[in-house]
Motif scaffolding. Structure first.
Motif, short mmCIF file in Angstrom:
data_model
loop_
_atom_site.label_atom_id
_atom_site.label_comp_id
_atom_site.label_asym_id
_atom_site.label_seq_id
_atom_site.Cartn_x
_atom_site.Cartn_y
_atom_site.Cartn_z
N ASP A 141 13.70 -1.36 -4.52
CA ASP A 141 13.86 -0.65 -5.79
C ASP A 141 12.69 -0.91 -6.73
N LEU A 142 12.24 -2.16 -6.78
CA LEU A 142 11.14 -2.51 -7.67
C LEU A 142 9.83 -1.85 -7.23
N LEU A 143 9.57 -1.86 -5.93
CA LEU A 143 8.33 -1.26 -5.43
C LEU A 143 8.36 0.26 -5.52
N ALA A 144 9.54 0.84 -5.28
CA ALA A 144 9.67 2.30 -5.35
C ALA A 144 9.41 2.82 -6.76
N ALA A 145 9.63 1.95 -7.75
CA ALA A 145 9.41 2.35 -9.15
C ALA A 145 7.96 2.15 -9.59
N ASP A 146 7.15 1.55 -8.73
CA ASP A 146 5.75 1.29 -9.06
C ASP A 146 4.87 2.33 -8.34
N PRO A 147 4.08 3.10 -9.07
CA PRO A 147 3.26 4.16 -8.45
C PRO A 147 2.33 3.67 -7.34
N ARG A 148 1.90 2.41 -7.43
CA ARG A 148 0.97 1.88 -6.43
C ARG A 148 1.67 1.55 -5.11
N TRP A 149 2.98 1.43 -5.16
CA TRP A 149 3.73 1.05 -3.97
C TRP A 149 4.69 2.12 -3.48
N ASP A 151 4.66 5.08 -2.41
CA ASP A 151 4.40 5.85 -1.19
C ASP A 151 4.23 4.98 0.05
N GLY A 152 4.45 3.67 -0.12
CA GLY A 152 4.31 2.79 1.01
C GLY A 152 2.86 2.46 1.31
N LEU A 153 2.61 1.96 2.51
CA LEU A 153 1.27 1.59 2.91
C LEU A 153 0.93 2.31 4.21
N GLY A 154 0.06 3.31 4.11
CA GLY A 154 -0.28 4.10 5.29
C GLY A 154 0.95 4.76 5.87
N GLU A 155 1.17 4.53 7.16
CA GLU A 155 2.33 5.13 7.83
C GLU A 155 3.62 4.35 7.60
N HIS A 156 3.55 3.27 6.86
CA HIS A 156 4.72 2.41 6.64
C HIS A 156 5.30 2.69 5.26
N ASP A 157 6.61 2.97 5.23
CA ASP A 157 7.24 3.30 3.95
C ASP A 157 7.53 2.05 3.15
N VAL A 158 8.04 2.24 1.94
CA VAL A 158 8.26 1.13 1.02
C VAL A 158 9.32 0.17 1.54
N ALA A 161 7.55 -2.09 3.94
CA ALA A 161 6.69 -3.00 3.18
C ALA A 161 7.51 -4.12 2.56
N ALA A 162 8.68 -3.78 2.00
CA ALA A 162 9.55 -4.78 1.39
C ALA A 162 10.06 -5.76 2.43
N ARG A 163 10.41 -5.26 3.61
CA ARG A 163 10.92 -6.14 4.66
C ARG A 163 9.84 -7.13 5.10
N MET A 164 8.61 -6.64 5.26
CA MET A 164 7.52 -7.52 5.64
C MET A 164 7.24 -8.55 4.56
N LEU A 165 7.28 -8.12 3.29
CA LEU A 165 7.04 -9.05 2.19
C LEU A 165 8.08 -10.16 2.15
N VAL A 166 9.34 -9.83 2.40
CA VAL A 166 10.40 -10.84 2.41
C VAL A 166 10.17 -11.84 3.54
N LEU A 167 9.77 -11.33 4.71
CA LEU A 167 9.50 -12.24 5.83
C LEU A 167 8.33 -13.16 5.52
N LEU A 168 7.26 -12.60 4.95
CA LEU A 168 6.10 -13.41 4.60
C LEU A 168 6.44 -14.42 3.51
N ALA A 169 7.21 -14.00 2.53
CA ALA A 169 7.56 -14.88 1.42
C ALA A 169 8.47 -16.03 1.86
N GLY A 170 9.14 -15.84 2.99
CA GLY A 170 9.98 -16.91 3.51
C GLY A 170 9.19 -18.02 4.18
#
Length: 208
Positions: A141-149, A151-158, A161-170
């Motif tokens: 929800d937070l990333l979807a509300a930010d214009p920079r995020w 549209d996701g990253l390349g072929e990967h949707d938001v 991206a959020a799932r990867m961020l949570v895994l990395l942050a863990g």
């Protein structure tokens, strides 16, 4: 009578009932093992009905461990911003949400029970996964509300991206927990977590 007294009395009674059920469950598992510890036996030992048991705990494992469903306090998101140290913010959020599952009880006894009964560790992992999912949904929800995020990253949707961020942050959390030999999240100090985050960021820069 002070106007807050009835509410305080109810809160105290709930806390006492929670503690009675947890203590009964922890005592029974030491005596009978997990297979011999049933919801009915715990309720009887605590002096409550099975229905009341389920008002406080979802499973007997939760009662034994003194844990509950994790929750994400909306106040934790008030100052959240994708603009600065996003991984650090997500890691701190993960820690806060994971900690919310630890409702109380004896931490050293919990560690001993987790070592002795693998099924309890499995339940704790399930609650950790719930915490990660809460953070992932909030992050989407937070990333979807930010214009920079949005549209996701390349072929990967938001969502990806959020799932990867949570895994990395863990990763810093797991590192700090394994280094300090704590029960996950419950006993981790802010200093231990921040030290692990510092190492994580240094590695990021070295590998970039």
């Amino acid at each position: 009578m002070h106007p807050t007294a009835p509410s305080s009395l109810r809160a105290r009674k709930k806390a006492e009932t929670w503690a009675a059920i947890h203590e009964a469950a922890a005592a029974l598992v030491v005596e009978r093992g997990t297979d011999g510890t049933t919801v009915e036996a715990v309720a009887e030992a605590a002096g409550v009905s099975p229905r009341t048991f389920f008002n406080y705990f979802r499973t007997k494992e939760d009662a034994i461990l003194g844990m509950r469903a994790p929750a994400l306090d909306p106040a934790l998101l008030e100052d959240f911003s994708p603009e600065h140290d996003l991984l650090g913010q997500v890691s701190r959020l993960l820690l806060a949400v994971a900690r919310s599952a630890y409702a109380g009880g004896d931490a050293s006894r919990r560690r001993e029970l987790l070592r002795e009964y693998p099924q309890l560790a499995l339940r704790r992992r399930e609650l950790t996964t719930e915490a990660e999912e809460l953070v992932r949904r909030a992050l989407v929800d937070l990333l979807a509300a930010d214009p920079r995020w949005a549209d996701g990253l390349g072929e990967h949707d938001v969502d990806e991206a959020a799932r990867m961020l949570v895994l990395l942050a863990g990763v810093p959390l797991h590192f700090a927990i394994s280094s300090a030999h704590h029960s996950p999240a419950a006993g981790l100090t802010p200093e231990e977590h921040e030290s692990a985050l510092d190492l994580f960021h240094r590695l990021e820069r070295r590998l970039a």
